[in-house]
Scaffold this motif. Structure first.
Motif, mmCIF file in Angstrom:
data_model
loop_
_atom_site.group_PDB
_atom_site.id
_atom_site.type_symbol
_atom_site.label_atom_id
_atom_site.label_comp_id
_atom_site.label_asym_id
_atom_site.label_seq_id
_atom_site.Cartn_x
_atom_site.Cartn_y
_atom_site.Cartn_z
ATOM 1 N N VAL A 13 45.676 26.366 39.624
ATOM 2 C CA VAL A 13 45.549 27.765 39.199
ATOM 3 C C VAL A 13 45.001 28.618 40.352
ATOM 4 C CG1 VAL A 13 45.207 27.355 36.715
ATOM 5 C CG2 VAL A 13 43.232 27.455 38.222
ATOM 6 N N ALA A 14 45.349 29.895 40.313
ATOM 7 C CA ALA A 14 44.791 30.851 41.274
ATOM 8 C C ALA A 14 44.182 31.990 40.487
ATOM 9 C CB ALA A 14 45.890 31.377 42.183
ATOM 10 N N LYS A 15 43.101 32.567 41.041
ATOM 11 C CA LYS A 15 42.524 33.763 40.419
ATOM 12 C C LYS A 15 42.629 34.910 41.410
ATOM 13 C CE LYS A 15 39.366 31.311 37.475
ATOM 14 N NZ LYS A 15 38.031 31.144 36.986
ATOM 15 N N THR B 270 57.228 36.656 35.320
ATOM 16 C CA THR B 270 55.792 36.741 35.586
ATOM 17 C C THR B 270 54.951 36.231 34.415
ATOM 18 O OG1 THR B 270 56.120 38.604 37.085
ATOM 19 C CG2 THR B 270 53.910 38.312 36.204
ATOM 20 N N ARG B 271 55.313 36.635 33.173
ATOM 21 C CA ARG B 271 54.428 36.264 32.051
ATOM 22 C C ARG B 271 54.325 34.745 31.880
ATOM 23 N NH1 ARG B 271 58.175 38.616 28.214
ATOM 24 N NH2 ARG B 271 56.762 40.318 27.792
ATOM 25 N N ASP B 272 55.299 33.997 32.388
ATOM 26 C CA ASP B 272 55.248 32.539 32.272
ATOM 27 C C ASP B 272 54.183 31.920 33.179
ATOM 28 O OD1 ASP B 272 57.422 32.509 30.438
ATOM 29 O OD2 ASP B 272 58.786 32.848 32.110
ATOM 30 N N TYR B 273 53.616 32.730 34.063
ATOM 31 C CA TYR B 273 52.616 32.212 35.009
ATOM 32 C C TYR B 273 51.231 32.816 34.801
ATOM 33 C CZ TYR B 273 56.492 29.802 36.875
ATOM 34 O OH TYR B 273 57.550 28.938 36.966
ATOM 35 N N THR C 44 42.841 27.152 31.672
ATOM 36 C CA THR C 44 43.410 25.807 31.650
ATOM 37 C C THR C 44 44.922 25.901 31.463
ATOM 38 O OG1 THR C 44 42.909 25.840 29.304
ATOM 39 C CG2 THR C 44 41.351 24.701 30.728
ATOM 40 N N ARG C 45 45.605 24.759 31.550
ATOM 41 C CA ARG C 45 47.062 24.775 31.410
ATOM 42 C C ARG C 45 47.490 25.048 29.961
ATOM 43 N NH1 ARG C 45 49.279 24.828 36.525
ATOM 44 N NH2 ARG C 45 51.141 23.712 35.876
ATOM 45 N N ARG D 291 49.078 30.492 36.829
ATOM 46 C CA ARG D 291 49.516 29.098 36.882
ATOM 47 C C ARG D 291 50.323 28.877 38.163
ATOM 48 N NH1 ARG D 291 53.891 25.911 34.647
ATOM 49 N NH2 ARG D 291 55.141 27.733 34.140
ATOM 50 N N LEU D 292 50.053 27.790 38.836
ATOM 51 C CA LEU D 292 50.813 27.446 40.047
ATOM 52 C C LEU D 292 51.555 26.136 39.815
ATOM 53 C CD1 LEU D 292 47.951 28.097 42.652
ATOM 54 C CD2 LEU D 292 49.714 29.719 41.892
ATOM 55 N N ILE D 293 52.548 25.888 40.644
ATOM 56 C CA ILE D 293 53.240 24.588 40.584
ATOM 57 C C ILE D 293 53.350 24.066 42.025
ATOM 58 C CG2 ILE D 293 54.533 25.109 38.470
ATOM 59 C CD1 ILE D 293 56.969 25.738 40.173
ATOM 60 N N PRO D 294 53.670 22.784 42.192
ATOM 61 C CA PRO D 294 53.846 22.275 43.560
ATOM 62 C C PRO D 294 55.045 22.953 44.226
ATOM 63 C CG PRO D 294 53.641 20.473 41.979
ATOM 64 C CD PRO D 294 53.793 21.727 41.177
ATOM 65 N N LYS D 295 54.926 23.196 45.516
ATOM 66 C CA LYS D 295 56.018 23.862 46.235
ATOM 67 C C LYS D 295 57.216 22.903 46.366
ATOM 68 C CE LYS D 295 57.008 26.332 50.406
ATOM 69 N NZ LYS D 295 57.091 26.067 51.802
ATOM 70 N N PRO D 296 58.416 23.358 46.002
ATOM 71 C CA PRO D 296 59.588 22.487 46.179
ATOM 72 C C PRO D 296 59.711 22.063 47.649
ATOM 73 C CG PRO D 296 60.159 24.499 44.993
ATOM 74 C CD PRO D 296 58.765 24.679 45.481
#
Ligand SMILES: Cc1cc2nc3c(=O)[nH]c(=O)nc-3n(C[C@H](O)[C@H](O)[C@H](O)COP(=O)(O)OP(=O)(O)OC[C@H]3O[C@@H](n4cnc5c(N)ncnc54)[C@H](O)[C@@H]3O)c2cc1C
Length: 458
Positions: A105-107, A159-162, A182-183, A211-216
């Protein structure tokens, strides 16, 4: 017109140096990318929740319009202070607060430029997918308020998904933390999803947990040209059948291809009726495999030309046509009315046929391009707005387009929002009971109607 006493109180809250009232300096805060404009009475640059809370409480007490503003790149007039009052510019709230690699996560604060957050998280191997084309200028606050989409929405969402959590300030001054860090989390109503896309009309966003994900690991870009739109749509359907979800799947119609070829002197196949720009990403083996399947599918569906990029540099070359499409369209007319409708992607060919027929009926060119992967198409009515008949025909086309799109099960806006530009058309899509409920929600957040008044509802 705001009273001098009220302006003095606001100046006392943010500090004299953080309030501008000079007409020349305020001009850049009077409009957004639509070029619709109205001068505010003042522009305040708050630097924390408390200042925003005090300004909003004061505004509610005095019936003063307050308009939150990010970078002003909005395409529906959302940040235009149509009733005057005070613009709340988020420029000072521009810190990335943390990037948590363990919890993904990022703030951040709302004034952070989207590309800056992306760079910061990619530097540690993470990924924030929302990528509006304006990302080098637009802000996270503006992206959340508009629920911005982008090229990668087809695979990664909007955007809203993150957005996991938000700090917001209500028009009555209360500062509220909502959502989670949290997730997962389902406590109470999902106010985060309500605020995302509320166009700055319910609350001022002052911080966010994303929410962040691993970079492809890698990506592969391809471009294919087809004789007509049906062939391109069939290719997209075949991809879905093969369970391939490209990260990017962009479309351009014949008029767009012709404009970019002429304006940019690009070597694009003549007589081409549709272009698909496709990008797959993920781990190298999967990417190579999917790229092979896509090339086969394009051939099978009758592509007249196909090109795959071997590396990032040649991928840039493939992007050239797509990147230049918007400015190239001015070949067809000095002005444009730009709509961002969505239709079920399997019905894209039907939409393009419809555009051809209304274009002939009203005598105006209507090039279309956009996100084939999610059916979100930018429809551009090219015209001379100084010519009254053309303008009248342009708006007749917009109304006919919206009727068609709704009848097809689509929506009148996929990412730009209602703002003032589409407010006259909202009732075409949302039934009266739905609009009444939305108005009651607005009233619960903003009993005096001071936050971004005149937007969404006519
Ligand atoms: C060249 C160009 C390309 C674009 N491409 C895309 C695209 O691909 N996808 C897409 O979705 N959009 C796109 N847009 C539209 C625009 O960039 C987005 O809507 C973006 O999210 C707006 O961000 P902003 O910071 O400029 O917000 P602004 O224009 O300043 O404000 C937009 C709205 O958000 C509200 N707002 C701003 N900050 C806050 C806050 N902190 N709290 C509450 N409300 C707030 C404002 O009141 C307003 O209603 C594009 C625009 C341009 C000019």
């Amino acid at each position: 017109m705001i009273s001098t006493a009220l302006l003095k109180e606001i100046s006392g809250i943010v500090g004299e140096e953080n309030l501008i009232t000079d007409q020349e300096q305020m001009a850049e805060f009077s409009a957004d990318a639509t070029k619709m404009a109205r001068m505010p009475d003042g522009v305040a640059f708050p630097s924390n929740n408390e200042q925003i809370s005090r300004i909003l409480a004061l505004a509610t007490e005095n019936g003063l319009p307050v308009v939150p503003r990010g970078a002003g790149t909005g395409m529906s007039g959302g940040a235009v202070p149509v009733q005057g009052g005070v613009v709340l510019a988020m420029d000072r709230l521009n810190r990335i607060l943390s990037v948590d690699r363990e919890n993904l996560v990022a703030k951040a604060e709302p004034g952070v430029i989207t590309a800056d957050l992306q760079q910061a998280v990619e530097a540690v191997g993470l990924f924030y997918p929302p990528d509006p084309a304006s990302l080098k200028v637009s802000t996270l606050g503006g992206n959340i308020a508009e629920c911005a989409g982008g090229l990668r929405a087809v695979k990664y969402g909007v955007t809203r998904d993150y957005v996991l959590g938000l700090t917001i300030v209500l028009p009555t001054g209360e500062i509220i933390g909502t959502g989670v860090e949290t997730r997962k989390g389902v406590a109470g109503y999902d106010l985060v999803r309500l605020i995302a896309g509320s166009e700055g009309t319910l609350a001022v966003i002052t911080a966010m947990t994303l929410r962040l994900i691993p970079k492809p690991e890698t990506k592969r870009t391809m471009v294919a040209f087809f004789e007509n739109v049906s062939m391109a749509v069939q290719t997209v359907s075949e991809m879905t059948r093969k369970r391939i979800v490209p990260a990017i799947l962009e479309f351009m119609d014949r008029l767009c291809i012709d404009c970019v070829r002429a304006e940019m002197h690009l070597d694009l196949p003549r007589n081409s009726g549709a272009m698909l720009l496709i990008e797959v990403d993920g781990n190298p083996d999967l990417v190579a495999q999917e790229a092979r399947i896509i090339e086969d599918l394009c051939g099978h569906c009758g592509a007249m030309a196909f090109q795959g990029a071997a590396d990032d540099e040649s991928a840039e070359g493939l992007w050239e046509a797509r990147r230049n499409v918007s400015p190239s369209l001015y070949k067809l007319g000095p002005h444009k009315i730009n709509e961002d409708i969505v239709v079920p992607r399997s019905r894209l060919a039907e939409l393009v046929l419809f555009l051809d027929s209304v274009s002939r009926k009203y005598g105006l060119p209507i090039p279309a391009f956009g996100h084939a992967g999610d059916g979100n198409i930018h429809v551009n009515v090219m015209l001379d707005k100084e010519a009254p008949v053309q303008l009248e025909n342009g708006y007749a086309i917009v109304r006919a387009l919206f009727e068609k799109v709704i009848q097809m099960g689509g929506t009148i806006t996929g990412e730009h929002g209602i703002g003032i530009a589409k407010a006259p058309y909202l009732a075409m899509e949302i039934p009266v009971e739905g609009i009444q409920l939305m108005k009651r929600i607005k009233k619960a957040f903003d009993p005096k109607g001071i936050l971004n008044p005149g937007k969404i509802f006519t």
